[in-house]
Motif scaffolding. Structure first.
Motif, PDB file in Angstrom:
ATOM      1  N   LEU A   1      24.809  53.428  27.829  1.00  0.00           N
ATOM      2  CA  LEU A   1      24.708  54.609  28.535  1.00  0.00           C
ATOM      3  C   LEU A   1      25.636  54.954  29.295  1.00  0.00           C
ATOM      4  O   LEU A   1      25.951  56.333  29.652  1.00  0.00           O
ATOM      5  N   ILE A   2      25.909  53.883  30.420  1.00  0.00           N
ATOM      6  CA  ILE A   2      26.617  54.524  31.499  1.00  0.00           C
ATOM      7  C   ILE A   2      28.043  54.685  30.928  1.00  0.00           C
ATOM      8  O   ILE A   2      28.947  55.199  31.839  1.00  0.00           O
ATOM      9  N   SER A   3      28.432  54.143  29.881  1.00  0.00           N
ATOM     10  CA  SER A   3      29.968  54.430  29.161  1.00  0.00           C
ATOM     11  C   SER A   3      30.001  55.816  28.931  1.00  0.00           C
ATOM     12  O   SER A   3      31.129  56.266  28.815  1.00  0.00           O
ATOM     13  N   PHE A   4      28.933  56.369  28.292  1.00  0.00           N
ATOM     14  CA  PHE A   4      28.791  57.737  27.689  1.00  0.00           C
ATOM     15  C   PHE A   4      28.018  58.294  28.386  1.00  0.00           C
ATOM     16  O   PHE A   4      26.740  58.690  27.851  1.00  0.00           O
ATOM     17  N   PRO A   5      28.248  58.980  29.538  1.00  0.00           N
ATOM     18  CA  PRO A   5      27.095  59.396  30.482  1.00  0.00           C
ATOM     19  C   PRO A   5      26.647  60.983  29.657  1.00  0.00           C
ATOM     20  O   PRO A   5      25.321  61.278  30.193  1.00  0.00           O
TER      21      PRO A   5
ATOM     22  N   PHE B   1      23.015  60.414  28.020  1.00  0.00           N
ATOM     23  CA  PHE B   1      21.826  60.168  29.043  1.00  0.00           C
ATOM     24  C   PHE B   1      21.559  61.672  29.442  1.00  0.00           C
ATOM     25  O   PHE B   1      20.473  61.862  29.563  1.00  0.00           O
ATOM     26  N   ASP B   2      22.801  62.496  29.654  1.00  0.00           N
ATOM     27  CA  ASP B   2      22.426  63.860  29.954  1.00  0.00           C
ATOM     28  C   ASP B   2      21.669  64.752  29.082  1.00  0.00           C
ATOM     29  O   ASP B   2      20.760  65.529  29.535  1.00  0.00           O
TER      30      ASP B   2
ATOM     31  N   MET C   1      17.282  64.922  20.342  1.00  0.00           N
ATOM     32  CA  MET C   1      17.052  64.088  19.257  1.00  0.00           C
ATOM     33  C   MET C   1      18.374  63.273  18.948  1.00  0.00           C
ATOM     34  O   MET C   1      18.463  62.336  18.396  1.00  0.00           O
ATOM     35  N   ASP C   2      19.408  64.096  19.240  1.00  0.00           N
ATOM     36  CA  ASP C   2      20.743  63.631  19.008  1.00  0.00           C
ATOM     37  C   ASP C   2      21.040  62.251  19.726  1.00  0.00           C
ATOM     38  O   ASP C   2      21.617  61.335  19.468  1.00  0.00           O
TER      39      ASP C   2
END
Length: 140
Positions: free
Chosen positions: A19-23, A26-27, A35-36
């Motif tokens: 999640l921190i690699s692809f913020p 999380f946003d 849902m995605d």
């Protein structure tokens, strides 16, 4: 009891690193594309679990255990890069950072090495937990 908690904790740590690699995932978790984001988190959790089981199967043979260790090491390096980018630059890993790493020289890398102490510790903790989980799953 401790043996059963470590793989679950490892999955949570991996998903946190993801999640921190692809913020943006999380946003979007609290936005219109909820849902995605949930599907992405679920898919990567299943992918990581299957990675652990695959390495546990490879770990049963002394020759293929080397391959399993290399795969676990590469995954831990990926975790190291993700956590380092988040802790140091407060963003996910991107192409610009990859180019910057490839174009740096040894003197520049040594001068910045003090910033990687905490991510380095987290790398060894993550690698140890992965190897412990693979060893635990091998016995099951």
């Amino acid at each position: 009891m401790f043996k059963k908690i470590v793989p679950i904790l490892l999955i949570i740590i991996y998903l946190t690193g993801f999640l921190i690699s692809f913020p943006y995932i999380f946003d979007n978790l609290f936005g219109a594309e909820k849902m995605d984001s949930i599907r992405n988190i679920f898919e990567y959790g299943i992918m990581f679990c299957s990675f652990l089981v695959f390495n546990a199967l490879l770990f049963k043979n002394k020759y293929t255990s080397v391959i399993a260790f290399i795969l676990c090491l590469l995954l831990s390096i990926n975790f190291l890069i993700s956590v380092s980018c988040f802790l140091i630059y407060h963003s996910g890993f991107n192409v610009g950072m990859a180019i910057s790493i490839l174009e740096s020289n040894p003197d520049e890398a040594m001068s910045m090495s003090y910033m990687f102490i905490l991510p380095g510790i987290l790398f060894f903790v993550f690698l140890g937990m992965v190897m412990y989980s693979v060893d635990y799953l091998k016995k099951i």
